[in-house]
Design a protein around this motif. Structure first.
Motif, PDB file in Angstrom:
ATOM      1  N   TYR A   9      -2.168  -9.238  16.292  1.00 42.40           N
ATOM      2  CA  TYR A   9      -1.023  -8.791  17.091  1.00 42.40           C
ATOM      3  C   TYR A   9      -0.773  -9.723  18.269  1.00 42.40           C
TER       4      TYR A   9
ATOM      5  N   CYS B 264       0.863  -1.176   0.000  1.00 36.59           N
ATOM      6  CA  CYS B 264       0.000   0.000   0.000  1.00 36.59           C
ATOM      7  C   CYS B 264       0.897   1.224   0.000  1.00 36.59           C
TER       8      CYS B 264
ATOM      9  N   LYS C 106     -11.375  -7.659   6.532  1.00 40.16           N
ATOM     10  CA  LYS C 106     -10.801  -6.740   7.511  1.00 40.16           C
ATOM     11  C   LYS C 106     -11.757  -5.606   7.803  1.00 40.16           C
TER      12      LYS C 106
ATOM     13  N   PHE D  20     -11.538   1.331  13.397  1.00 38.08           N
ATOM     14  CA  PHE D  20     -10.706   0.392  14.153  1.00 38.08           C
ATOM     15  C   PHE D  20      -9.247   0.337  13.687  1.00 38.08           C
ATOM     16  N   TYR D  21      -8.876   1.173  12.702  1.00 35.93           N
ATOM     17  CA  TYR D  21      -7.472   1.214  12.272  1.00 35.93           C
ATOM     18  C   TYR D  21      -6.683   2.307  13.001  1.00 35.93           C
TER      19      TYR D  21
HETATM   20  C1  PBG Z   1      -2.683   0.036   4.907  1.00 36.93           C
HETATM   21  C2  PBG Z   1      -3.217  -0.750   6.041  1.00 36.93           C
HETATM   22  C3  PBG Z   1      -3.951  -0.332   7.161  1.00 36.93           C
HETATM   23  C4  PBG Z   1      -4.089  -1.448   7.995  1.00 36.93           C
HETATM   24  C5  PBG Z   1      -3.467  -2.494   7.348  1.00 36.93           C
HETATM   25  N1  PBG Z   1      -2.949  -2.062   6.130  1.00 36.93           N
HETATM   26  C6  PBG Z   1      -4.461   0.999   7.542  1.00 36.93           C
HETATM   27  C7  PBG Z   1      -5.493   1.691   6.765  1.00 36.93           C
HETATM   28  O1  PBG Z   1      -6.102   1.178   5.833  1.00 36.93           O
HETATM   29  O2  PBG Z   1      -5.683   2.879   7.096  1.00 36.93           O
HETATM   30  C8  PBG Z   1      -4.747  -1.469   9.331  1.00 36.93           C
HETATM   31  C9  PBG Z   1      -4.311  -2.568  10.247  1.00 36.93           C
HETATM   32  C10 PBG Z   1      -4.733  -2.416  11.659  1.00 36.93           C
HETATM   33  O3  PBG Z   1      -5.501  -1.509  12.035  1.00 36.93           O
HETATM   34  O4  PBG Z   1      -4.289  -3.249  12.466  1.00 36.93           O
HETATM   35  N2  PBG Z   1      -3.637   0.567   4.032  1.00 36.93           N
END
Ligand code: PBG
Length: 326
Positions: free
Chosen positions: A314, A120, A249, A201-202
């Motif tokens: 995690y 990403c 996710k 939740f990110y």
């Molecule tokens: C990258 C990405 C994200 C997460 C995984 N890959 C963040 C987002 O999309 O903003 C989130 C993982 C997590 O919250 O544990 N795009």
């Protein structure tokens, strides 16, 4: 005395009986440990937003990878924090970037560990979006694809077993498959974040990765959490474009989606137990409101029961090391 034909309690009478009839299983081999890689050497810095997780330089990431494999966990998912960010996320495709260096070190130290690279641009762009921006500030889907292709090839060159696009650009799985095949990486697999919701939740992850968008949010590319059926379309598209594995996710808030995606494809399906879910469990357990070991184990089982072949969490290393996967 009640005259009951069926007494469900009969199969709950002892631990051995419950083990005998238990449906879902959880083992270290069902887990994937995320790691955050930073520049430098000898770095193992606790991440404030994600208690118990660390910013690791490539060398310490390789050490931790050994522990992860020794604990029976088959895979790691790497995220990178580059030394410098720009508008097009140049570091994502650099051979000398922290993630690429970590891949080489890990494959050297533990060749049999599956190394998955998150793919990403958001950790690499100065604006924090997952693609390049048009003049009007919107994310340019088709202009982003070539950059993802270069980054994927660079990760494969470093030795990644799997690339995991998490950007949510349309058509990226097909584009990545072509790019990898054309450069000779037929064996590099694609784990597609096929079903990724725009989610609160990110939050802790974005702090850990420094990847929060400077302006706006991700709602023009990540999925709307009001939609469940759309997940099947996203999943089928990625299957058709050549994905080898799919990811749903976040995890726990989307068990319905996980279950329906599981039923709609023969591919392996994973769930991502994301940072905010981790933070909620840690916060509640930290205040003594829930039993940490039991609540985490129950959460992991819930995702397995809903159909996850594997869980990115995690908790992977700790749960495997402490023998809590049972
Ligand atoms: C990258 C990405 C994200 C997460 C995984 N890959 C963040 C987002 O999309 O903003 C989130 C993982 C997590 O919250 O544990 N795009």
């Amino acid at each position: 005395m009640a005259d009951l034909i069926y007494r469900p309690r009969r199969t709950r009478r002892s631990e051995a009986m419950r083990d005998l009839v238990a449906q879902a299983q959880l083992a270290p081999r069902n887990l994937v440990q995320p790691l955050f890689v930073v520049p430098g050497a000898g770095v193992k810095q606790p991440i404030e937003a994600l208690t118990g997780q660390f910013h690791l330089s490539p060398d310490t990431a390789a050490q931790m990878a050994k522990e992860i494999r020794a604990a029976g966990v088959p895979a790691v998912l790497l995220f990178g924090l580059p030394p410098h960010k720009d508008a097009v996320g140049s570091y994502a495709a650099r051979a000398d970037a922290p993630v690429q260096e970590a891949v080489r070190r890990i494959k050297d130290a533990v060749p049999e560990l599956v190394v998955i690279c998150d793919l990403c641009l958001c950790e690499y762009t100065d604006h924090g979006h997952c693609g390049v921006l048009r003049e009007d500030g919107g994310v340019d889907n088709d202009a982003t694809l070539p950059l993802l292709m270069q980054a994927a090839v660079s990760q494969a060159e470093a030795g990644a077993d799997v690339v995991a696009p998490s950007d949510m650009m349309d058509g990226r799985v097909g584009a990545l498959r072509r790019a990898l095949d054309e450069t000779g990486f037929h064996e590099t697999a694609i784990l597609s974040y096929a079903v990724k919701y725009r989610s609160a939740f990110y939050g802790p992850f974005r702090e850990a990765a420094g990847s929060a968008p400077k302006e706006g949010d991700r709602s023009t590319y990540q999925m709307d959490f009001r939609n469940g059926r759309e997940a099947l379309r996203e999943a089928r598209l990625d299957v058709a474009e050549g994905a080898d594995m799919l990811l749903v996710k976040p995890g726990l808030p989307y068990l319905d989606v996980l279950q329906s995606v599981r039923a709609a494809t023969e591919l392996p399906v994973g769930a991502y137990h994301v940072s905010g879910e981790y933070a909620m469990l840690e916060a509640a357990a930290g205040r003594g409101l829930i039993d940490r070991d039991m609540a985490v184990t129950e959460s992991l089982y819930a995702m397995r029961r809903a159909g996850a072949d594997f869980i990115v969490t995690y908790y992977a290393l700790e749960w495997a090391q402490r023998g809590l996967c049972r």
